[in-house]
Motif scaffolding. Sequence first.
Motif, PDB file in Angstrom:
ATOM      1  N   TYR A   1       0.834  -1.202   0.000  1.00 48.22           N
ATOM      2  CA  TYR A   1       0.000   0.000   0.000  1.00 48.22           C
ATOM      3  C   TYR A   1       0.871   1.255   0.000  1.00 48.22           C
ATOM      4  CZ  TYR A   1      -3.134   3.672   1.606  1.00 48.22           C
ATOM      5  OH  TYR A   1      -3.829   4.851   1.727  1.00 48.22           O
ATOM      6  N   ARG A   2       1.955   1.207   0.767  1.00 47.49           N
ATOM      7  CA  ARG A   2       2.881   2.334   0.828  1.00 47.49           C
ATOM      8  C   ARG A   2       3.522   2.578  -0.547  1.00 47.49           C
ATOM      9  NH1 ARG A   2       4.883   7.042   2.948  1.00 47.49           N
ATOM     10  NH2 ARG A   2       7.032   6.934   3.668  1.00 47.49           N
ATOM     11  N   GLU A   3       3.914   1.508  -1.243  1.00 48.33           N
ATOM     12  CA  GLU A   3       4.508   1.641  -2.576  1.00 48.33           C
ATOM     13  C   GLU A   3       3.536   2.334  -3.537  1.00 48.33           C
ATOM     14  OE1 GLU A   3       5.890  -2.111  -4.081  1.00 48.33           O
ATOM     15  OE2 GLU A   3       6.544  -2.754  -2.094  1.00 48.33           O
ATOM     16  N   VAL A   4       2.279   1.877  -3.529  1.00 55.47           N
ATOM     17  CA  VAL A   4       1.268   2.446  -4.430  1.00 55.47           C
ATOM     18  C   VAL A   4       1.024   3.913  -4.103  1.00 55.47           C
ATOM     19  CG1 VAL A   4      -1.154   2.326  -5.128  1.00 55.47           C
ATOM     20  CG2 VAL A   4       0.169   0.214  -4.850  1.00 55.47           C
ATOM     21  N   HIS A   5       0.970   4.207  -2.793  1.00 53.73           N
ATOM     22  CA  HIS A   5       0.725   5.586  -2.357  1.00 53.73           C
ATOM     23  C   HIS A   5       1.845   6.515  -2.816  1.00 53.73           C
ATOM     24  CE1 HIS A   5      -0.531   8.966   0.052  1.00 53.73           C
ATOM     25  NE2 HIS A   5       0.594   8.937   0.755  1.00 53.73           N
ATOM     26  N   ILE A   6       3.102   6.061  -2.716  1.00 51.20           N
ATOM     27  CA  ILE A   6       4.247   6.877  -3.132  1.00 51.20           C
ATOM     28  C   ILE A   6       4.169   7.157  -4.634  1.00 51.20           C
ATOM     29  CG2 ILE A   6       6.756   6.846  -3.449  1.00 51.20           C
ATOM     30  CD1 ILE A   6       6.872   5.217  -0.794  1.00 51.20           C
ATOM     31  N   CYS A   7       3.922   6.117  -5.412  1.00 50.66           N
ATOM     32  CA  CYS A   7       3.858   6.287  -6.874  1.00 50.66           C
ATOM     33  C   CYS A   7       2.723   7.228  -7.276  1.00 50.66           C
ATOM     34  CB  CYS A   7       3.693   4.929  -7.553  1.00 50.66           C
ATOM     35  SG  CYS A   7       5.156   3.879  -7.427  1.00 50.66           S
ATOM     36  N   ASN A   8       1.556   7.059  -6.655  1.00 50.21           N
ATOM     37  CA  ASN A   8       0.415   7.919  -6.979  1.00 50.21           C
ATOM     38  C   ASN A   8       0.682   9.376  -6.619  1.00 50.21           C
ATOM     39  OD1 ASN A   8      -1.091   5.823  -8.011  1.00 50.21           O
ATOM     40  ND2 ASN A   8      -2.201   5.429  -6.099  1.00 50.21           N
ATOM     41  N   ALA A   9       1.290   9.590  -5.447  1.00 48.18           N
ATOM     42  CA  ALA A   9       1.571  10.965  -5.013  1.00 48.18           C
ATOM     43  C   ALA A   9       2.555  11.648  -5.970  1.00 48.18           C
ATOM     44  CB  ALA A   9       2.141  10.946  -3.592  1.00 48.18           C
ATOM     45  N   LEU A  10       3.578  10.907  -6.401  1.00 53.95           N
ATOM     46  CA  LEU A  10       4.548  11.483  -7.336  1.00 53.95           C
ATOM     47  C   LEU A  10       3.890  11.790  -8.682  1.00 53.95           C
ATOM     48  CD1 LEU A  10       7.782   9.394  -6.679  1.00 53.95           C
ATOM     49  CD2 LEU A  10       7.640  11.888  -6.709  1.00 53.95           C
ATOM     50  N   ARG A  11       3.096  10.853  -9.179  1.00 52.91           N
ATOM     51  CA  ARG A  11       2.472  11.043 -10.484  1.00 52.91           C
ATOM     52  C   ARG A  11       1.511  12.238 -10.461  1.00 52.91           C
ATOM     53  NH1 ARG A  11      -1.431   9.145 -14.144  1.00 52.91           N
ATOM     54  NH2 ARG A  11      -0.475   8.703 -16.170  1.00 52.91           N
ATOM     55  N   GLN A  12       0.729  12.344  -9.372  1.00 55.12           N
ATOM     56  CA  GLN A  12      -0.214  13.459  -9.265  1.00 55.12           C
ATOM     57  C   GLN A  12       0.515  14.794  -9.192  1.00 55.12           C
ATOM     58  OE1 GLN A  12      -2.622  12.499  -5.873  1.00 55.12           O
ATOM     59  NE2 GLN A  12      -3.462  10.643  -6.818  1.00 55.12           N
TER      60      GLN A  12
END
Length: 881
Positions: A756-767
């Motif tokens: 979940y942490r990995e997905v959250h990091i990627c989403n935050a960077l992309r946004q």
Amino acid sequence: MSPCPFTESDFLGCFEQDNPIAAFKNAIAAENSHLKLRFNPDQATAGLLTEKARFIDNILTACWLHFLGPAADLHCLIATGGYGRSELFPHSDIDILVLLADADPADYQHSLSGFCNFLWDIGLKPGLSTRDVDDCLTAAQDDQTVFTSLLEMRLIGGNTELFEKLKSRVSSDALWPSDQFFPAKMLEQQKRYAKYHDTAYNLEPNIKEGPGGLRDLQVISWVFKRHYNASSLRELIKYGFLPKSEYDNLITARDILWRLRFALHNLTNRCEDRLVFDYQRELASQFGYVDRNEQPDVEQFMQFYFKTVVDIERLNEMLLQLLNERLISNKESLTPIPITANFSSIDGYLEVSNKDVFQKQPLALLEIFLILQQSPSLKGIRASTIRLIRKNLPLIDENFRHNKQANRLFMDILRQPRGITSQLKRMNRYGVLAAYLPDFANIVARMQYDLFHIYTVDEHTLFVIRNLRRFSLAKHNNELPFCNNIFLLIAKPDILYLAALFHDIAKGRGGDHSTLGETVARNFCLQHELPNHDTKVITWLVRHHLLMSMTAQRKDISDPDVIHTFALQIGSIEYLNYLYLLTVADIRATNPSLWNAWKDALLKELYISTHQALHRGLHNPVARSERVQENKKEAREELLKLGISKTTIKQSWQHLSDDYFLRYSADEIAWHTIAIAACQESELPLVLLRPQTQRGSAEIFIYTRNEALLFSICTATLDQLGLTILDARIITTADQYVLNSFQVLEQSGEAINDLYREVHICNALRQGLIAKKAKASKNIHKQSRQARHFPIETSITFLDDPSHKHTIVELVTTDHAGLLSAIGRAFTELDIQLHDAKITTIGSRAEDMFYITDPQSRPIDDDHKKQQLRTTMLRYLDLKN
């Protein structure tokens, strides 16, 4: 100034006022202010401690009489713990026991509740327990800490006969006899020491609980009191445990800690026992220290503190050993067993055969430690002999140090197969090491006032040697197996131990400690007639002990030119082996929390690359083009195995420069290629995360069109997510796409291990990249409390790039949230291209390197432009701060 005149009658009168709670609070505040005014850091505090205890006695007695009424004479109000000893500091806990008579306590529950609640209302925060005699004995039998508190009980008010009954029952040999109580307290001390890593030399020591702190004195007092029913430590003289001179030293050390603790309570207005950074400088000033000879006042103050606690630690060791002999050991074990002509074993401890041994044969001051190494069944040195060692330290003079037999003995100690660390620590604790090596005396108890070094210099040095010893032992192979394997290649471990012994010996003398230490090491080697080759290796290691860590953390070790230059500095595989082991041991002994998988992998990678370069031959370095072709070939073979077509590979690589293939491994290139080939333009920006790389960190890979503020947005987002950036690589393709990768760890130093942490990091960077700004949210990258006390002057330096491809900007400043993002914005404002970043954080100190060019990818040589960049960077850093 006379004691503050608050009597029991005064407090009883307070209950007749309209607001008794306020009256008591005012009286307590007045007494605290009075004590603060009377406190003098240069004078003993014993009288103030007793006065505070009597003041609280008067409060409690008045409250006891008021709330209990006629029942006050039926039950007992008893002081326990430090309050029972009448050692009450301004904000100490007030431990009291309400001892109930045999009558039904329910009859007095309301009165007792009123008594207890009132104490809380007036701000005393008592540690209160309510028991009858049988309850006390049961609790004491079950828990030696309860028994310990009852050993020091003192009647404040109430039924004298009931108090004496409890006191008699507690004193009975049936309850925690000495042969049970002593081992229990020893185990308790052992566990307490372990909490502080078995060293008193911590950066923020606890003056009460830490090794050598007040608790060590209390342990002696409790064990002594239990067996002898002694009323004070002075009776240690009466029973032959201490001569008066050592007793005086013990009391002097206790008085120093009392004064420090009193000052801490006054300064913080609470029960604070830690010498944290927030107070060290103020306390140094209070105790009269000023900056002197390039040594800050706070370092002098802390050295004064550490020398005090090491004295207590040594006396604690001696007294507990003597008490063990008296209380636990049997007569047979106390019969001397000859070991050599000069020494015997008594109860497993080494004892001189007669008191004149050291006077007649001074070299026995070193020989005793060698015997301990060669006789592993021995537990240590007997207290009476420790006393003689301390007394005879002046015998270790210049003649002693130049005695060839003494020199051989010292080297024999370093060459033994066991006990090197323990004996060096013992030699340091007893003063022998500083006497034999006068330069070592300068670093004893010397604290470096920063967040990088959490131990004193001498303690750090001994930890380095301990770490090196662990590399040699199979039982520690699981910690760092690579280091264990390299250690097997070491021909002379004593070379390593001597390099460790001298690597920081010149700290605090001003100037470059590596250069000064090299001179000290060379003089030692010449005096001890070490072979010329050994001398060269030792002095080179001392001079260059920081070389490998600085190269690994601050240079691009994927560059063959960097590796070749480093290999030229090393010169041979032998030197590389020694330096690698010393570097790992040094970092791990400086601050264990700073060692992580990233640094482990980085140093290992540098070692392997350098080993290959040295094996290949310094006259035959790897060309950059050769390395590029090797990486391309390996990556292509891997991709073809995975079913990626040659056409796809060619298309994905067509705009990439040689720099890309040089700086990434074949494994990384394959990972990037697969992701880029599968990504459509409409899906950009592409953000991927690998939670575990070969370097022990997580890699975040970003592929998108090149745009302004990209680096700043990425670093700001990662910072807000609480991630520590270890390394950043920025590649811009010929068609203006960027491949950015960040090596990161959690702020705790751990890897990212939550999906979940990995997905959250990627989403935050992309946004953030889509929105072209970092999301406004609370930054969870917290600066430590300690870091506030180490402001580092910001410096920006422009360095030459050996490859002449970039301009290198070195930034040294205080680490803080948003630092890299601020730098990124400064580069964007001036249209500067960032190609690489080496991020190094040492405690609170950021030492970052940025490889930059102008928009046409040319180095920035113009001095005016450099000054403009410096000014802009400083402006953004000021805005951030």
